[in-house]
Design a protein around this motif. Structure first.
Motif, PDB file in Angstrom:
ATOM      1  N   UNK A  65       0.838  -1.202   0.000  1.00 60.64           N
ATOM      2  CA  UNK A  65       0.000   0.000   0.000  1.00 60.64           C
ATOM      3  C   UNK A  65       0.875   1.256   0.000  1.00 60.64           C
ATOM      4  N   UNK A  66       1.938   1.227   0.787  1.00 60.38           N
ATOM      5  CA  UNK A  66       2.902   2.334   0.826  1.00 60.38           C
ATOM      6  C   UNK A  66       3.493   2.551  -0.570  1.00 60.38           C
ATOM      7  N   UNK A  67       3.839   1.462  -1.253  1.00 61.58           N
ATOM      8  CA  UNK A  67       4.360   1.552  -2.621  1.00 61.58           C
ATOM      9  C   UNK A  67       3.320   2.142  -3.565  1.00 61.58           C
ATOM     10  N   UNK A  68       2.072   1.708  -3.393  1.00 61.91           N
ATOM     11  CA  UNK A  68       0.976   2.229  -4.216  1.00 61.91           C
ATOM     12  C   UNK A  68       0.831   3.743  -4.014  1.00 61.91           C
ATOM     13  N   UNK A  69       0.893   4.177  -2.777  1.00 62.00           N
ATOM     14  CA  UNK A  69       0.816   5.613  -2.487  1.00 62.00           C
ATOM     15  C   UNK A  69       1.990   6.367  -3.112  1.00 62.00           C
ATOM     16  N   UNK A  70       3.167   5.748  -3.126  1.00 63.32           N
ATOM     17  CA  UNK A  70       4.349   6.401  -3.698  1.00 63.32           C
ATOM     18  C   UNK A  70       4.184   6.635  -5.197  1.00 63.32           C
ATOM     19  N   UNK A  71       3.450   5.760  -5.862  1.00 61.55           N
ATOM     20  CA  UNK A  71       3.198   5.940  -7.289  1.00 61.55           C
ATOM     21  C   UNK A  71       2.158   7.036  -7.536  1.00 61.55           C
ATOM     22  N   UNK A  72       1.237   7.193  -6.608  1.00 70.13           N
ATOM     23  CA  UNK A  72       0.175   8.186  -6.753  1.00 70.13           C
ATOM     24  C   UNK A  72       0.660   9.593  -6.392  1.00 70.13           C
ATOM     25  N   UNK A  73       1.451   9.698  -5.344  1.00 75.07           N
ATOM     26  CA  UNK A  73       1.902  10.998  -4.843  1.00 75.07           C
ATOM     27  C   UNK A  73       3.380  11.194  -5.168  1.00 75.07           C
ATOM     28  N   UNK A  74       3.666  11.397  -6.440  1.00 71.47           N
ATOM     29  CA  UNK A  74       5.060  11.497  -6.890  1.00 71.47           C
ATOM     30  C   UNK A  74       5.729  12.800  -6.466  1.00 71.47           C
ATOM     31  N   UNK A  75       4.961  13.751  -5.969  1.00 72.76           N
ATOM     32  CA  UNK A  75       5.554  15.004  -5.493  1.00 72.76           C
ATOM     33  C   UNK A  75       6.136  14.847  -4.094  1.00 72.76           C
ATOM     34  N   UNK A  76       5.907  13.692  -3.462  1.00 70.65           N
ATOM     35  CA  UNK A  76       6.466  13.397  -2.150  1.00 70.65           C
ATOM     36  C   UNK A  76       7.586  12.380  -2.317  1.00 70.65           C
ATOM     37  N   UNK A  77       8.499  12.330  -1.356  1.00 70.64           N
ATOM     38  CA  UNK A  77       9.593  11.358  -1.407  1.00 70.64           C
ATOM     39  C   UNK A  77       9.335  10.277  -0.355  1.00 70.64           C
ATOM     40  N   UNK A  78       9.231   9.036  -0.812  1.00 71.07           N
ATOM     41  CA  UNK A  78       8.940   7.898   0.047  1.00 71.07           C
ATOM     42  C   UNK A  78      10.213   7.106   0.318  1.00 71.07           C
ATOM     43  N   UNK A  79      10.553   6.950   1.592  1.00 72.78           N
ATOM     44  CA  UNK A  79      11.743   6.208   1.988  1.00 72.78           C
ATOM     45  C   UNK A  79      11.336   5.076   2.930  1.00 72.78           C
ATOM     46  N   UNK A  80      12.093   3.988   2.903  1.00 75.77           N
ATOM     47  CA  UNK A  80      11.919   2.892   3.856  1.00 75.77           C
ATOM     48  C   UNK A  80      13.262   2.607   4.499  1.00 75.77           C
ATOM     49  N   UNK A  81      13.233   2.505   5.828  1.00 79.56           N
ATOM     50  CA  UNK A  81      14.437   2.254   6.610  1.00 79.56           C
ATOM     51  C   UNK A  81      14.188   1.028   7.475  1.00 79.56           C
ATOM     52  N   UNK A  82      15.070   0.036   7.399  1.00 80.12           N
ATOM     53  CA  UNK A  82      14.978  -1.148   8.249  1.00 80.12           C
ATOM     54  C   UNK A  82      15.608  -0.796   9.592  1.00 80.12           C
ATOM     55  N   UNK A  83      14.800  -0.831  10.649  1.00 75.95           N
ATOM     56  CA  UNK A  83      15.286  -0.426  11.974  1.00 75.95           C
ATOM     57  C   UNK A  83      16.449  -1.287  12.460  1.00 75.95           C
ATOM     58  N   UNK A  84      16.516  -2.532  12.009  1.00 78.74           N
ATOM     59  CA  UNK A  84      17.596  -3.420  12.430  1.00 78.74           C
ATOM     60  C   UNK A  84      18.882  -3.170  11.642  1.00 78.74           C
ATOM     61  N   UNK A  85      18.758  -2.625  10.435  1.00 78.59           N
ATOM     62  CA  UNK A  85      19.930  -2.327   9.604  1.00 78.59           C
ATOM     63  C   UNK A  85      20.565  -0.987   9.980  1.00 78.59           C
ATOM     64  N   UNK A  86      19.745  -0.044  10.418  1.00 71.57           N
ATOM     65  CA  UNK A  86      20.243   1.288  10.779  1.00 71.57           C
ATOM     66  C   UNK A  86      19.758   1.649  12.193  1.00 71.57           C
TER      67      UNK A  86
END
Length: 135
Positions: A65-86
């Motif tokens: 769903x987050x990915x779907x929103x990223x395609x719809x709202x291209x004027x925003x920047x969508x990032x994903x951070x793995x809490x265990x990696x960083x």
């Protein structure tokens, strides 16, 4: 790092990675994080940072769903951070549960959402996009 109410210890491959699809950028280093924040500032974009975990069931459920929103709202920047990696970055945002979504403008928090509530995530993103005149 972080709690997930529905932690699932399944053995399928999907439990071992964080989904970054559409216009979602997977952040794996602090340098990449800083680069994306600078890019967002230069482009006058709001950043939505999804602090997630590979083992978190609700994180996996909301990822598409987050990915779907990223395609719809291209004027925003969508990032994903793995809490265990960083973990240091996650600690700096005081992540106590996953997923946690932070809305940043010029690197500063303007809103946040803890949990995998699709309707609330949509509502917050729409409000931000509308306020910026980006819909």
């Amino acid at each position: 790092m972080g709690l997930c109410v529905s932690r699932q210890d399944d053995d399928d491959d999907s439990a071992h990675f964080i989904m970054a699809d559409g216009n979602v950028h997977l952040i794996t280093t602090v340098a990449a994080w800083e680069e994306k924040l600078l890019q967002a500032k230069q482009q006058d974009k709001i950043v939505i940072a999804n602090f997630s975990a590979a083992w978190c069931g609700p994180c996996k459920m909301i990822a598409s769903y987050y990915s779907e929103l990223s395609r719809k709202y291209t004027s925003l920047m969508f990032l994903t951070i793995d809490v265990d990696e960083l973990p240091d970055l996650s600690t700096s945002f005081d992540i106590k549960a996953t997923p946690s979504f932070f809305f940043l403008k010029n690197g500063k928090e303007i809103d946040k959402l803890v949990g995998s509530n699709k309707a609330e995530l949509q509502k917050k993103i729409t409000a931000i996009a509308d306020a910026q005149g980006w819909t």
